[in-house]
Enzyme design. Structure first.
Site, PDB file in Angstrom:
ATOM      1  N   GLU A   3      10.261  -9.502  -5.628  1.00  0.00           N
ATOM      2  CA  GLU A   3      10.215  -8.324  -5.373  1.00  0.00           C
ATOM      3  C   GLU A   3      11.905  -8.077  -4.792  1.00  0.00           C
ATOM      4  O   GLU A   3      13.055  -7.093  -4.902  1.00  0.00           O
ATOM      5  CB  GLU A   3      10.474  -7.960  -3.321  1.00  0.00           C
ATOM      6  CG  GLU A   3       9.017  -7.519  -3.578  1.00  0.00           C
ATOM      7  CD  GLU A   3       7.643  -7.065  -2.463  1.00  0.00           C
ATOM      8  OE1 GLU A   3       6.779  -6.928  -2.558  1.00  0.00           O
ATOM      9  OE2 GLU A   3       8.205  -7.452  -1.680  1.00  0.00           O
ATOM     10  N   SER A  40       0.687  -1.144  -0.117  1.00  0.00           N
ATOM     11  CA  SER A  40      -0.009   0.183  -0.173  1.00  0.00           C
ATOM     12  C   SER A  40       0.635   0.846  -0.193  1.00  0.00           C
ATOM     13  O   SER A  40       0.020   2.398  -0.741  1.00  0.00           O
ATOM     14  CB  SER A  40      -1.396   0.391   1.498  1.00  0.00           C
ATOM     15  OG  SER A  40      -0.314   0.043   2.356  1.00  0.00           O
ATOM     16  N   THR A  41       2.153   0.938   0.558  1.00  0.00           N
ATOM     17  CA  THR A  41       3.129   2.361   0.598  1.00  0.00           C
ATOM     18  C   THR A  41       2.848   2.691  -1.201  1.00  0.00           C
ATOM     19  O   THR A  41       3.601   3.986  -1.752  1.00  0.00           O
ATOM     20  CB  THR A  41       4.117   2.094   1.200  1.00  0.00           C
ATOM     21  OG1 THR A  41       3.668   1.596   2.617  1.00  0.00           O
ATOM     22  CG2 THR A  41       5.047   3.589   1.810  1.00  0.00           C
ATOM     23  N   ASP A  44       8.149  -4.984   6.083  1.00  0.00           N
ATOM     24  CA  ASP A  44       6.974  -5.012   6.576  1.00  0.00           C
ATOM     25  C   ASP A  44       7.689  -4.722   8.187  1.00  0.00           C
ATOM     26  O   ASP A  44       7.043  -4.312   9.222  1.00  0.00           O
ATOM     27  CB  ASP A  44       6.987  -6.531   6.907  1.00  0.00           C
ATOM     28  CG  ASP A  44       6.004  -6.970   5.809  1.00  0.00           C
ATOM     29  OD1 ASP A  44       4.930  -6.374   5.466  1.00  0.00           O
ATOM     30  OD2 ASP A  44       6.623  -7.868   4.830  1.00  0.00           O
ATOM     31  N   LYS A  48      10.698  -8.749   4.260  1.00  0.00           N
ATOM     32  CA  LYS A  48       9.428  -8.257   3.724  1.00  0.00           C
ATOM     33  C   LYS A  48       8.415  -9.603   3.051  1.00  0.00           C
ATOM     34  O   LYS A  48       9.676 -10.758   3.732  1.00  0.00           O
ATOM     35  CB  LYS A  48       9.516  -7.588   1.936  1.00  0.00           C
ATOM     36  CG  LYS A  48      10.590  -6.582   2.625  1.00  0.00           C
ATOM     37  CD  LYS A  48      11.579  -6.303   1.140  1.00  0.00           C
ATOM     38  CE  LYS A  48      10.390  -5.608   0.148  1.00  0.00           C
ATOM     39  NZ  LYS A  48       9.474  -5.321  -0.655  1.00  0.00           N
TER      40      LYS A  48
HETATM   41  C1  ABF Z   1       5.735  -4.634   0.647  1.00  0.00           C
HETATM   42  O1  ABF Z   1       4.293  -4.774   0.753  1.00  0.00           O
HETATM   43  C2  ABF Z   1       5.934  -6.238   1.012  1.00  0.00           C
HETATM   44  O2  ABF Z   1       7.307  -6.960   0.788  1.00  0.00           O
HETATM   45  C3  ABF Z   1       5.481  -5.853   1.953  1.00  0.00           C
HETATM   46  O3  ABF Z   1       5.171  -7.122   2.893  1.00  0.00           O
HETATM   47  C4  ABF Z   1       4.783  -5.509   2.306  1.00  0.00           C
HETATM   48  C5  ABF Z   1       4.757  -3.925   2.148  1.00  0.00           C
HETATM   49  O4  ABF Z   1       3.132  -3.076   2.413  1.00  0.00           O
HETATM   50  P1  ABF Z   1       2.315  -1.626   3.155  1.00  0.00           P
HETATM   51  O5  ABF Z   1       3.212  -0.908   2.234  1.00  0.00           O
HETATM   52  O6  ABF Z   1       0.945  -1.472   2.896  1.00  0.00           O
HETATM   53  O7  ABF Z   1       2.902  -1.855   4.928  1.00  0.00           O
HETATM   54  O8  ABF Z   1       6.690  -3.899  -0.068  1.00  0.00           O
END
Ligand code: ABF
Length: 253
Positions: free
Chosen positions: A124, A45-46, A105, A115
């Site tokens: 990734e 989501s980021t 994470d 991650k």
């Molecule tokens: C990916 O999205 C992943 O490796 C990690 O698990 C996750 C982080 O998600 P968010 O940004 O939603 O916290 O980057």
């Protein structure tokens, strides 16, 4: 008047969203140079805000760039933003990505990462290690002194379906507490299947030690009593037959 639980949960969620967005916009401002041509785009989501920030830049600049996804979600993000999509397998072998942006994470004091909470860890890692510069975009919740402190679900591990049960057994033998195969999304029966047709095991371990722990006299780190350092555990895990990739990203700072 005191705030209700619902109100404070709402406020906290808003704070998290604004932090993710601020981190993403800052990362793009600081690390996406106009001369770059090949850019990795991670998952989660980021990263949605990373792509939003890139999409707002001058099209004369971004149209000269190709964007490389880490799975179906980021592929869609790139396309929906009207950015040029490309694939790592089409990048000349002697060429690196100029930069890759991705979330995490959990992030420890040495910038090691957990991650794979989103189940995209193998692609990734391929994208991250193909880049000259890897930019981890993470909000305040992700920072922790040692991996496994905040992120208690376990280290995500991508495994071949035929080997999953044997891998589970071996993980228990080396000290993982209740590793389990990740199940599907609510309402969907069966395990999660990754973009690569594999399963994910989440393997919890006690917080992972860093070199500074050894220097300050903390004992263990080689798996005694299930206590591992980041480096020793990463090495041990990747040697288990049937594991395709692990969600520990280490030594890349
Ligand atoms: C990916 O999205 C992943 O490796 C990690 O698990 C996750 C982080 O998600 P968010 O940004 O939603 O916290 O980057």
């Amino acid at each position: 008047m005191s705030m209700s639980t619902a109100e404070s949960t709402k406020q906290e969620a808003a704070l998290v969203e604004s932090s993710k967005k601020a981190a993403a916009y800052q990362a793009v401002k600081d690390y996406l140079k106009p001369e770059y041509r090949h850019v990795g785009i991670g998952s989660g989501s980021t990263v949605v805000y990373v792509v939003e920030a890139i999409a707002e830049l001058d099209r004369d600049i971004t149209s000269k760039m190709a964007f490389y996804p880490t799975g179906e979600q980021s592929r869609q993000l790139i396309l929906n933003a009207g950015l040029r999509l490309s694939y790592i397998e089409d990048l000349p072998i002697d060429r690196a990505l100029d930069v890759a942006f991705d979330g995490a994470d959990e992030v420890d004091d040495d910038l090691n990462l957990i991650k794979g909470g989103g189940a995209c860890l193998m692609q990734e890692k391929i994208v991250a290690t193909s880049a000259t510069k890897f930019v981890c975009v993470a909000d305040f919740r992700k920072i922790s002194p040692r991996l496994g402190t905040n992120w208690k679900k376990g280290i995500p591990i991508e495994v071949l379906p035929m080997a999953a049960e044997r891998v589970l057994l071996e993980l228990k033998e080396i000290g993982s507490q209740e590793p389990r195969i990740r199940s599907g999304l609510p309402g969907k029966a069966g395990p999660i299947v990754t973009d690569n047709g594999m399963l994910i095991i989440d393997a919890p371990f006690p917080p992972l030690l860093l070199p500074k722990d050894k220097e300050s006299g903390v004992k263990g780190g080689n798996g005694e009593d299930g206590v591992w350092s980041v480096d020793a555990l990463a090495q041990r895990l990747i040697n288990i037959v049937g594991i395709a990739e692990i969600g520990l990203f280490h030594g890349h700072n």
